[in-house]
Design an enzyme around this catalytic site. Structure first.
Site: not given
Ligand code: PEP
Length: 260
Positions: A30-31, A114, A183, A223, A244-245
């Site tokens: 969730w950051k 991260h 990532e 993503s 993430g998002g």
């Molecule tokens: C993340 O922050 O670990 C991530 C994968 O973000 P997103 O899914 O938004 O790319």
């Protein structure tokens, strides 16, 4: 030339080695989002969406520290992760949070390294190694993040970057469960996910770089959305996602966790 370097060139990904855990793992990062009230509402909504749970899927939510309690599932259908921890066990470190505190808050996992911590907060290999050690002291399973930048990818040094980032795990006990989140930095929050083939090749390379690990799961992150989750899982090679998002939307995260 290593096996996966050859495979990167030939375009074929090897089948992933079998892990101790057959469950796919879906982690919501969730950051710096979600108040306690929002986290409670999410937990209720998400719980309704997954009912008794999703067969074959282990689910983890990594809330901001203040919302860890609010995000807890009284029915145990998901567990909790810290998004970060201090490299120190305790002491005068204003603003930091310790492994002991995360374990005490019921966290089972903790995200370490991260790319936002690496790039925005200057976290490097030795510091991350100390964080891994603090996590282990408290029985937290690290979700260790790594991945290449766009420049590294364009320079053809993805393989070397992964190998260097994996050196940080040199002192981490090989017999303990470990989660790696591959990532690629250029894919995080950009809407531009890796191709299933590139994610599979990177996962295979990571497994190859950690030959002594018996309980290793390799996640992909960057993503991930409900629309690309199934193809990114690509059968046997990617063990789940760090999201993430899209994880901020309970419906989207539930759909991603069902994609396996
Ligand atoms: C993340 O922050 O670990 C991530 C994968 O973000 P997103 O899914 O938004 O790319």
């Amino acid at each position: 030339m290593s096996l996966s370097t050859a495979l990167f060139r030939s375009g074929q990904a090897p089948r992933r080695r079998a892990n101790d855990s057959d469950m796919r793992l879906f982690v919501a990062n969730w950051k710096m989002h979600m108040t306690r009230r929002q986290a409670s509402a999410y937990a209720e909504d998400f719980g309704e969406r997954i009912g008794d749970g999703i067969p074959g899927a282990e689910i983890v939510i990594a809330p901001p520290f203040t919302a860890i309690d609010a995000a807890r599932d009284p029915h145990g259908r998901w567990s909790l992760a810290g998004q970060n921890l201090s490299e120190h066990a305790a002491g005068p470190f204003t603003g930091e949070i310790s492994g002991e505190m995360l374990a005490d808050a019921d966290c089972r996992y903790v995200i370490v390294g991260h790319s936002e911590r690496r790039t925005l907060f200057g976290e490097d290999g030795p510091r991350l190694a100390r964080k891994l050690a603090r996590a282990r002291e408290r029985g937290l399973v690290p979700i260790y993040c790594l991945g290449e930048t766009r420049e590294q990818r364009e320079a053809g040094s993805t393989d070397a970057t992964l190998a260097r980032q994996i050196e940080t795990l040199a002192e981490d006990p090989a017999g303990e469960p470990l989660v790696i989140a591959y990532e690629p930095v250029w894919a995080i929050g950009t809407g531009l996910a890796a191709t299933p083939r590139d994610a599979a090749l990177a996962a295979a390379r990571i497994v190859e770089l950690l030959p002594k690990r018996r309980d290793l799961r390799v996640l992909y992150g960057g993503s991930v959305k409900p629309g690309n989750a199934a193809e990114l899982l690509d059968g046997e090679r990617v063990d789940g996602f760090l999201v993430g998002g899209a994880s901020l939307d309970a419906g989207a995260f539930a759909a991603i966790a069902r994609a396996g």
